[in-house]
Design an enzyme around this catalytic site. Sequence first.
Site, PDB file in Angstrom:
ATOM      1  N   LYS A 120       0.806  -1.236   0.000  1.00  0.00           N
ATOM      2  CA  LYS A 120       0.000   0.000   0.000  1.00  0.00           C
ATOM      3  C   LYS A 120       0.835   1.280   0.000  1.00  0.00           C
ATOM      4  CE  LYS A 120      -4.152  -1.748   2.292  1.00  0.00           C
ATOM      5  NZ  LYS A 120      -5.122  -1.502   3.357  1.00  0.00           N
ATOM      6  N   ASP A 174     -10.157   2.808   2.060  1.00  0.00           N
ATOM      7  CA  ASP A 174     -10.299   2.197   3.390  1.00  0.00           C
ATOM      8  C   ASP A 174     -11.016   3.132   4.378  1.00  0.00           C
ATOM      9  OD1 ASP A 174      -9.058  -0.234   2.788  1.00  0.00           O
ATOM     10  OD2 ASP A 174      -7.070   0.559   3.237  1.00  0.00           O
TER      11      ASP A 174
END
Length: 277
Positions: free
Chosen positions: A73, A109
Amino acid sequence: MMAEISGRTKIAALFGCPVEHTKSPRMQNAAFAATGIDGCYVAFSVPPQELSGAVQGIRSFGMLGVNLTIPHKEAVLPLLDEIDPEAQFIGAVNTIVNRSGRLCGFNTDGRGFMRSLAEAGIAAAGKRVLMLGAGGAARAVGYYLAREASSLVIVNRTRGKADQLAADLNRVNPVVSVADHVSLASPALLAEVDVVVNTTSLGLKEGDALPLDTTYIEPRHAVCDLIYHKTPLLQAASAKGATVLNGSGMLLWQGALAFELWTGQAAPVEVMRAALE
Ligand code: ATR
């Protein structure tokens, strides 16, 4: 049911390492089937040294885009053509969209977590929030919590990381403070908050310590965990009469938001939820 693969099928994928246990293919393929979009989602185990080649593959194969998970990420940022300002602030990208060869990074997220909170009737707006942890997940959800909450207190085992995150989040909205890790054992901390969000990894493994002394949790509290299952923290909070929320809603909504970014169409959220369950 997965739609038939044709000569026109577009691929979306997960890049992570490991990926064997992911539920995302099931959720995303159900969404492609339900919307009639000729797409398919697969999981690729991509070791760190292969990330750059894999990202180039998104262009080479004309993929719709990908999701990223551990350990990619943060590492993917320098490989992208464009990064959405929110993902830039968070310093992590979990969704890449391929816009005709231009790779654009997003982070769904934090927004996914806020959607799951809202859906559970736990609005963060105007609430006093305690966030446990100051790692990558805390940065993603903290970015949105700081914008909505009336106050946000961060507690982390490593104090310096909490101080750094609070300083960064206070540039978004100056409502953020840090309390020392030892304050988790005092009644005062919970007395002054409405919502608790655990972003630490405690509860992931059997035998983990609780991230918080649950003695002072009351029925008026809402206790949330980013971990997908009902952790010992949530079990204890539930026994105290508190409202609890696990991370499965966040998993669903981050995926729904990614689907919308790739396809430009509304995600069939209920189909995706059923596929996850
Ligand atoms: P993620 O991306 O999931 O947030 P991370 O960035 O490694 O993962 O962050 C993990 C978080 O869990 C951190 O807040 C970490 O605390 P430290 O900053 O002190 O490392 C917290 N954490 C992990 N194990 C812990 C433990 N045994 N006790 C307390 N906190 C823990």
